[in-house]
Design a protein around this motif. Sequence first.
Motif, PDB file in Angstrom:
ATOM      1  N   HIS A  82       0.871  -1.185   0.000  1.00  0.00           N
ATOM      2  CA  HIS A  82       0.000   0.000   0.000  1.00  0.00           C
ATOM      3  C   HIS A  82       0.899   1.223   0.000  1.00  0.00           C
ATOM      4  CE1 HIS A  82      -3.286  -2.700   1.035  1.00  0.00           C
ATOM      5  NE2 HIS A  82      -2.558  -3.154   2.034  1.00  0.00           N
ATOM      6  N   SER A  83       0.462   2.286  -0.645  1.00  0.00           N
ATOM      7  CA  SER A  83       1.306   3.480  -0.716  1.00  0.00           C
ATOM      8  C   SER A  83       1.612   4.048   0.664  1.00  0.00           C
ATOM      9  CB  SER A  83       0.655   4.551  -1.596  1.00  0.00           C
ATOM     10  OG  SER A  83      -0.595   4.928  -1.052  1.00  0.00           O
ATOM     11  N   ASP A  84       0.740   3.778   1.637  1.00  0.00           N
ATOM     12  CA  ASP A  84       0.970   4.303   2.981  1.00  0.00           C
ATOM     13  C   ASP A  84       1.632   3.290   3.912  1.00  0.00           C
ATOM     14  OD1 ASP A  84      -1.216   2.606   3.208  1.00  0.00           O
ATOM     15  OD2 ASP A  84      -2.427   4.012   4.371  1.00  0.00           O
ATOM     16  N   ALA A  85       2.105   2.152   3.385  1.00  0.00           N
ATOM     17  CA  ALA A  85       2.768   1.132   4.214  1.00  0.00           C
ATOM     18  C   ALA A  85       4.165   1.562   4.629  1.00  0.00           C
ATOM     19  CB  ALA A  85       2.831  -0.204   3.480  1.00  0.00           C
ATOM     20  N   VAL A  86       4.772   2.434   3.838  1.00  0.00           N
ATOM     21  CA  VAL A  86       6.129   2.888   4.127  1.00  0.00           C
ATOM     22  C   VAL A  86       6.191   4.411   4.097  1.00  0.00           C
ATOM     23  CG1 VAL A  86       7.200   0.788   3.210  1.00  0.00           C
ATOM     24  CG2 VAL A  86       6.891   2.766   1.711  1.00  0.00           C
ATOM     25  N   ILE A  87       7.205   4.925   4.748  1.00  0.00           N
ATOM     26  CA  ILE A  87       7.516   6.352   4.725  1.00  0.00           C
ATOM     27  C   ILE A  87       8.861   6.499   4.020  1.00  0.00           C
ATOM     28  CG2 ILE A  87       8.132   8.365   6.122  1.00  0.00           C
ATOM     29  CD1 ILE A  87       6.332   7.206   8.345  1.00  0.00           C
ATOM     30  N   LEU A  88       8.952   7.454   3.122  1.00  0.00           N
ATOM     31  CA  LEU A  88      10.209   7.740   2.436  1.00  0.00           C
ATOM     32  C   LEU A  88      10.758   9.055   2.956  1.00  0.00           C
ATOM     33  CD1 LEU A  88       9.125   6.873  -1.216  1.00  0.00           C
ATOM     34  CD2 LEU A  88      10.097   5.358   0.519  1.00  0.00           C
ATOM     35  N   ARG A  89      12.063   9.058   3.273  1.00  0.00           N
ATOM     36  CA  ARG A  89      12.656  10.317   3.730  1.00  0.00           C
ATOM     37  C   ARG A  89      14.075  10.430   3.199  1.00  0.00           C
ATOM     38  NH1 ARG A  89      13.808   9.897  10.244  1.00  0.00           N
ATOM     39  NH2 ARG A  89      15.265   8.179  10.125  1.00  0.00           N
ATOM     40  N   PRO A  90      14.519  11.660   2.951  1.00  0.00           N
ATOM     41  CA  PRO A  90      15.880  11.871   2.442  1.00  0.00           C
ATOM     42  C   PRO A  90      16.916  11.337   3.417  1.00  0.00           C
ATOM     43  CG  PRO A  90      14.601  13.907   2.344  1.00  0.00           C
ATOM     44  CD  PRO A  90      13.790  12.915   3.120  1.00  0.00           C
ATOM     45  N   ASP A  91      17.978  10.754   2.874  1.00  0.00           N
ATOM     46  CA  ASP A  91      19.072  10.213   3.680  1.00  0.00           C
ATOM     47  C   ASP A  91      20.383  10.619   3.015  1.00  0.00           C
ATOM     48  OD1 ASP A  91      20.956   8.748   5.059  1.00  0.00           O
ATOM     49  OD2 ASP A  91      20.132   6.789   4.540  1.00  0.00           O
ATOM     50  N   ASP A  92      21.072  11.535   3.631  1.00  0.00           N
ATOM     51  CA  ASP A  92      22.347  12.017   3.098  1.00  0.00           C
ATOM     52  C   ASP A  92      23.532  11.466   3.878  1.00  0.00           C
ATOM     53  OD1 ASP A  92      21.047  13.518   1.138  1.00  0.00           O
ATOM     54  OD2 ASP A  92      20.865  15.269   2.449  1.00  0.00           O
ATOM     55  N   SER A  93      23.340  10.345   4.578  1.00  0.00           N
ATOM     56  CA  SER A  93      24.415   9.758   5.371  1.00  0.00           C
ATOM     57  C   SER A  93      25.455   9.090   4.480  1.00  0.00           C
ATOM     58  CB  SER A  93      23.840   8.737   6.364  1.00  0.00           C
ATOM     59  OG  SER A  93      23.256   7.657   5.671  1.00  0.00           O
ATOM     60  N   HIS A  94      26.613   8.864   5.017  1.00  0.00           N
ATOM     61  CA  HIS A  94      27.710   8.150   4.355  1.00  0.00           C
ATOM     62  C   HIS A  94      28.143   8.809   3.042  1.00  0.00           C
ATOM     63  CE1 HIS A  94      27.133   5.053   7.356  1.00  0.00           C
ATOM     64  NE2 HIS A  94      25.878   4.943   6.994  1.00  0.00           N
ATOM     65  N   GLY A  95      27.957  10.122   2.942  1.00  0.00           N
ATOM     66  CA  GLY A  95      28.395  10.853   1.753  1.00  0.00           C
ATOM     67  C   GLY A  95      27.588  10.546   0.506  1.00  0.00           C
ATOM     68  N   VAL A 101      13.781   4.065   3.420  1.00  0.00           N
ATOM     69  CA  VAL A 101      12.447   3.473   3.520  1.00  0.00           C
ATOM     70  C   VAL A 101      12.239   3.053   4.973  1.00  0.00           C
ATOM     71  CG1 VAL A 101      10.904   1.661   2.699  1.00  0.00           C
ATOM     72  CG2 VAL A 101      12.638   2.598   1.151  1.00  0.00           C
ATOM     73  N   LEU A 102      11.172   3.560   5.576  1.00  0.00           N
ATOM     74  CA  LEU A 102      10.809   3.234   6.959  1.00  0.00           C
ATOM     75  C   LEU A 102       9.442   2.579   6.989  1.00  0.00           C
ATOM     76  CD1 LEU A 102      11.596   6.696   8.617  1.00  0.00           C
ATOM     77  CD2 LEU A 102      13.049   4.675   8.663  1.00  0.00           C
ATOM     78  N   CYS A 103       9.221   1.703   7.947  1.00  0.00           N
ATOM     79  CA  CYS A 103       7.894   1.153   8.188  1.00  0.00           C
ATOM     80  C   CYS A 103       7.009   2.294   8.697  1.00  0.00           C
ATOM     81  CB  CYS A 103       7.964   0.036   9.230  1.00  0.00           C
ATOM     82  SG  CYS A 103       6.341  -0.559   9.761  1.00  0.00           S
ATOM     83  N   ALA A 104       5.859   2.499   8.067  1.00  0.00           N
ATOM     84  CA  ALA A 104       4.973   3.587   8.479  1.00  0.00           C
ATOM     85  C   ALA A 104       4.354   3.334   9.848  1.00  0.00           C
ATOM     86  CB  ALA A 104       3.869   3.783   7.442  1.00  0.00           C
ATOM     87  N   THR A 105       4.265   2.087  10.264  1.00  0.00           N
ATOM     88  CA  THR A 105       3.619   1.758  11.534  1.00  0.00           C
ATOM     89  C   THR A 105       4.529   1.990  12.730  1.00  0.00           C
ATOM     90  OG1 THR A 105       2.210   0.143  10.435  1.00  0.00           O
ATOM     91  CG2 THR A 105       2.443  -0.077  12.824  1.00  0.00           C
ATOM     92  N   CYS A 106       5.812   1.570  12.630  1.00  0.00           N
ATOM     93  CA  CYS A 106       6.701   1.672  13.799  1.00  0.00           C
ATOM     94  C   CYS A 106       7.971   2.482  13.529  1.00  0.00           C
ATOM     95  CB  CYS A 106       7.071   0.290  14.313  1.00  0.00           C
ATOM     96  SG  CYS A 106       8.121  -0.669  13.205  1.00  0.00           S
ATOM     97  N   HIS A 107       8.119   2.990  12.312  1.00  0.00           N
ATOM     98  CA  HIS A 107       9.280   3.798  11.909  1.00  0.00           C
ATOM     99  C   HIS A 107      10.596   3.032  11.930  1.00  0.00           C
ATOM    100  CE1 HIS A 107       7.217   7.976  12.609  1.00  0.00           C
ATOM    101  NE2 HIS A 107       6.490   7.148  11.889  1.00  0.00           N
TER     102      HIS A 107
END
Length: 140
Positions: A82-95, A101-107
């Motif tokens: 489902h489109s709301d099953a995951v959360i997408l967020r920018p990740d600029d770690s490790h250069g 991708v995070l689980c929308a339910t528990c992060h």
Amino acid sequence: MSPSPLPPPKIALTDDEWREKLTPEEFAVLRRGGTERPGVGEYTDTHTEGVYQCRACGAELFRSTEKFDSHCGWPSFFDPTHSDAVILRPDDSHGMRRVEVLCATCHSHLGHVFTGEGYLTPTDQRYCINSISLRLVPKP
């Protein structure tokens, strides 16, 4: 510009509560954003029909019908259940500039999503997910 704050998780536990529920390896990936080594995960080459759930909270994330062989060393999916099953967020770690991708339910941390790599998938996306972040429930 900083990323917008995440909505609160539906399941929120303390680190101590997560440690009781998860193995040290699961905790390192799911709660600390780690990555398992390529090619070692139990679902990398699995073709079993079923549903992939978040190993931390049990939320349905992906289905085997969206899994494909990317030969990258981790399980790959072209779309979440489902489109709301995951959360997408920018990740600029490790250069690097990536999208986490995070689980929308528990992060919990699942992996990263990549676009435009040339895979012949309906979405042109590769959700590169740590096996240790998932639990496969085979189709009966």
